[in-house]
Design an enzyme around this catalytic site. Structure first.
Site, PDB file in Angstrom:
ATOM      1  N   MET A 241     -11.706  -5.844   5.397  1.00  0.00           N
ATOM      2  CA  MET A 241     -10.864  -4.926   6.166  1.00  0.00           C
ATOM      3  C   MET A 241     -10.540  -5.553   7.517  1.00  0.00           C
ATOM      4  O   MET A 241     -11.439  -6.003   8.230  1.00  0.00           O
ATOM      5  CB  MET A 241     -11.586  -3.588   6.384  1.00  0.00           C
ATOM      6  CG  MET A 241     -11.767  -2.735   5.140  1.00  0.00           C
ATOM      7  SD  MET A 241     -10.245  -2.312   4.273  1.00  0.00           S
ATOM      8  CE  MET A 241      -9.294  -1.468   5.546  1.00  0.00           C
TER       9      MET A 241
ATOM     10  N   HIS B  90      -1.219  -1.159  -4.199  1.00  0.00           N
ATOM     11  CA  HIS B  90      -2.502  -0.837  -3.577  1.00  0.00           C
ATOM     12  C   HIS B  90      -2.574   0.673  -3.348  1.00  0.00           C
ATOM     13  O   HIS B  90      -1.720   1.247  -2.677  1.00  0.00           O
ATOM     14  CB  HIS B  90      -2.623  -1.602  -2.260  1.00  0.00           C
ATOM     15  CG  HIS B  90      -3.918  -1.459  -1.551  1.00  0.00           C
ATOM     16  ND1 HIS B  90      -5.034  -2.203  -1.865  1.00  0.00           N
ATOM     17  CD2 HIS B  90      -4.289  -0.658  -0.520  1.00  0.00           C
ATOM     18  CE1 HIS B  90      -6.032  -1.873  -1.063  1.00  0.00           C
ATOM     19  NE2 HIS B  90      -5.607  -0.930  -0.228  1.00  0.00           N
TER      20      HIS B  90
ATOM     21  N   MET C  12      -9.021   8.225  -0.332  1.00  0.00           N
ATOM     22  CA  MET C  12      -9.872   8.616   0.809  1.00  0.00           C
ATOM     23  C   MET C  12     -10.384  10.038   0.593  1.00  0.00           C
ATOM     24  O   MET C  12      -9.628  10.906   0.157  1.00  0.00           O
ATOM     25  CB  MET C  12      -9.083   8.559   2.105  1.00  0.00           C
ATOM     26  CG  MET C  12      -8.412   7.220   2.379  1.00  0.00           C
ATOM     27  SD  MET C  12      -7.671   7.210   4.020  1.00  0.00           S
ATOM     28  CE  MET C  12      -6.695   5.696   3.928  1.00  0.00           C
TER      29      MET C  12
ATOM     30  N   ASP D  24      -6.754  -6.400   4.278  1.00  0.00           N
ATOM     31  CA  ASP D  24      -6.108  -5.085   4.280  1.00  0.00           C
ATOM     32  C   ASP D  24      -6.198  -4.484   5.684  1.00  0.00           C
ATOM     33  O   ASP D  24      -7.298  -4.304   6.201  1.00  0.00           O
ATOM     34  CB  ASP D  24      -6.832  -4.193   3.255  1.00  0.00           C
ATOM     35  CG  ASP D  24      -6.252  -2.784   3.160  1.00  0.00           C
ATOM     36  OD1 ASP D  24      -5.168  -2.532   3.708  1.00  0.00           O
ATOM     37  OD2 ASP D  24      -6.906  -1.949   2.506  1.00  0.00           O
TER      38      ASP D  24
ATOM     39  N   MET E 102     -12.082   4.467  -0.591  1.00  0.00           N
ATOM     40  CA  MET E 102     -12.753   4.707   0.695  1.00  0.00           C
ATOM     41  C   MET E 102     -13.434   6.071   0.579  1.00  0.00           C
ATOM     42  O   MET E 102     -13.019   7.061   1.187  1.00  0.00           O
ATOM     43  CB  MET E 102     -11.741   4.664   1.834  1.00  0.00           C
ATOM     44  CG  MET E 102     -11.302   3.234   2.157  1.00  0.00           C
ATOM     45  SD  MET E 102      -9.757   3.176   3.050  1.00  0.00           S
ATOM     46  CE  MET E 102      -8.616   3.329   1.678  1.00  0.00           C
TER      47      MET E 102
ATOM     48  N   ASP F  48      -4.757   3.719  -1.915  1.00  0.00           N
ATOM     49  CA  ASP F  48      -5.860   4.058  -1.014  1.00  0.00           C
ATOM     50  C   ASP F  48      -6.390   5.446  -1.314  1.00  0.00           C
ATOM     51  O   ASP F  48      -5.718   6.444  -1.075  1.00  0.00           O
ATOM     52  CB  ASP F  48      -5.382   3.987   0.440  1.00  0.00           C
ATOM     53  CG  ASP F  48      -5.161   2.558   0.893  1.00  0.00           C
ATOM     54  OD1 ASP F  48      -6.103   1.757   0.771  1.00  0.00           O
ATOM     55  OD2 ASP F  48      -4.047   2.247   1.341  1.00  0.00           O
TER      56      ASP F  48
ATOM     57  N   HIS G 154      -8.305   1.151  -3.989  1.00  0.00           N
ATOM     58  CA  HIS G 154      -9.247   0.918  -2.892  1.00  0.00           C
ATOM     59  C   HIS G 154      -9.929   2.246  -2.580  1.00  0.00           C
ATOM     60  O   HIS G 154      -9.316   3.141  -2.003  1.00  0.00           O
ATOM     61  CB  HIS G 154      -8.451   0.373  -1.679  1.00  0.00           C
ATOM     62  CG  HIS G 154      -9.265   0.179  -0.450  1.00  0.00           C
ATOM     63  ND1 HIS G 154      -8.684  -0.018   0.792  1.00  0.00           N
ATOM     64  CD2 HIS G 154     -10.606   0.129  -0.251  1.00  0.00           C
ATOM     65  CE1 HIS G 154      -9.639  -0.156   1.706  1.00  0.00           C
ATOM     66  NE2 HIS G 154     -10.805  -0.068   1.101  1.00  0.00           N
TER      67      HIS G 154
ATOM     68  N   SER H  81       0.848  -1.199   0.000  1.00  0.00           N
ATOM     69  CA  SER H  81       0.000   0.000   0.000  1.00  0.00           C
ATOM     70  C   SER H  81       0.877   1.241   0.000  1.00  0.00           C
ATOM     71  O   SER H  81       1.679   1.446   0.918  1.00  0.00           O
ATOM     72  CB  SER H  81      -0.904   0.008   1.231  1.00  0.00           C
ATOM     73  OG  SER H  81      -1.466   1.303   1.373  1.00  0.00           O
TER      74      SER H  81
HETATM   75  C1  DX5 Z   1      -6.313   1.632   5.605  1.00  0.00           C
HETATM   76  C2  DX5 Z   1      -5.923   1.319   4.195  1.00  0.00           C
HETATM   77  C3  DX5 Z   1      -4.815   0.344   4.095  1.00  0.00           C
HETATM   78  C4  DX5 Z   1      -3.545   0.807   4.749  1.00  0.00           C
HETATM   79  C5  DX5 Z   1      -2.939  -0.388   5.394  1.00  0.00           C
HETATM   80  O1  DX5 Z   1      -7.558   2.193   5.665  1.00  0.00           O
HETATM   81  O2  DX5 Z   1      -7.010   0.791   3.465  1.00  0.00           O
HETATM   82  O3  DX5 Z   1      -4.575  -0.060   2.760  1.00  0.00           O
HETATM   83  O4  DX5 Z   1      -2.606   1.349   3.869  1.00  0.00           O
HETATM   84  O5  DX5 Z   1      -1.829   0.004   6.118  1.00  0.00           O
HETATM   85  P1  DX5 Z   1      -1.084  -1.014   7.090  1.00  0.00           P
HETATM   86  O6  DX5 Z   1      -0.617  -2.164   6.272  1.00  0.00           O
HETATM   87  O7  DX5 Z   1       0.043  -0.200   7.631  1.00  0.00           O
HETATM   88  O8  DX5 Z   1      -2.075  -1.425   8.150  1.00  0.00           O
HETATM   89 ZN    ZN Z   2      -6.525  -0.127   1.497  1.00  0.00          ZN
END
Ligand code: DX5
Ligand code: ZN
Length: 228
Positions: A135, A31, A35, A173, A66, A33, A64, A8
């Site tokens: 998750m 990956h 947000m 994840d 969010m 993220d 991903h 990620s």
């Molecule tokens: C959190 C993200 C993850 C995050 C995971 O909401 O969706 O993808 O990057 O980070 P780690 O591996 O550090 O928990």
């Molecule tokens: Zn993620």
């Protein structure tokens, strides 16, 4: 048993994303993220950065989302170059229509479940998806502790996938690391997202290889993988 490791970039240096993609060469997917500060209390990046990153790396992008209103935004991430787009079940107004649209535009369609969202109401939707993301932390931030209480949901989801004879992937994840990846693989996950556990190390590419070896060993010994 083929497992996949997806670093990620949330834990990478956002000013050097092309270099950070190169630093995990050998990873299956990057990956990404996304947000929006509404669906989760954090803000990261959007379509223009995904577009640039997809041109800057050969590693396919696993986006991903969010975000609220994925029905409106997810197709734009496919157009931006994402090979896989994950929307949240809690945010999608019409998940079947959205999954079909993502697939029709040429990407893999995936749906994510927050820790408190059960898989059972979505059983009939599974054939519409290429991947289900469970998750293992509350979404929003990297570096959180893995929630062991999610292991039964991973097991139940793997059972549903097998019962329906589906080829879909099962991604985990949040808090995935050398300490937790084997438990996830034994429970039935085959795609592993790791942020801090990869980018927090001296040699991220070597860490990806080490995590893959651990997950492969654990999956090979797991009851769910027999016959695969
Ligand atoms: C959190 C993200 C993850 C995050 C995971 O909401 O969706 O993808 O990057 O980070 P780690 O591996 O550090 O928990
Ligand atoms: Zn993620």
């Amino acid at each position: 048993m083929a497992v996949q490791i997806n670093p990620s970039i949330l834990s990478a240096d956002f000013a050097r994303l092309a270099d950070e993609a190169e630093a995990v060469k050998g990873a299956d997917w990057l990956h990404v993220d996304v947000m929006d500060n509404h669906f989760v209390p954090n803000l990261t990046l959007g379509v223009p950065i995904v577009e640039s990153l997809s041109r800057a790396t050969d590693t396919p992008l696993d986006c991903h989302l969010m975000i609220e209103d994925p029905d409106r935004w997810a197709p734009q991430y496919v157009e931006a170059g994402a090979g896989s787009v994950t929307f949240h079940a809690e945010a999608a107004a019409a998940p079947v229509r959205l999954a079909r649209e993502i697939r029709a535009k040429g990407a893999r369609a995936s749906m994510a479940l927050k820790p408190a969202t059960p898989i059972e109401p979505y059983e009939d939707l599974l054939p519409e998806l290429d991947m289900l993301l469970i998750m293992t932390v509350e979404p929003g931030f990297g570096g959180q502790a893995f929630l062991d209480i999610m292991l039964p949901k991973i097991r139940r989801t793997r059972e549903l996938i097998s019962r329906h004879g589906l080829q879909m992937w099962l991604q985990v994840d949040g808090g995935v690391s050398a300490e937790t990846i084997e438990r996830c693989a034994e429970a039935g996950a085959d795609v592993f997202v790791a942020g801090s556990a990869v980018y927090g190390t001296e040699d991220p590419a070597a860490t990806v290889r080490a995590l893959r070896a651990q997950a492969e060993r654990a999956a090979a010994g797991a009851a769910w993988a027999c016959g695969h």
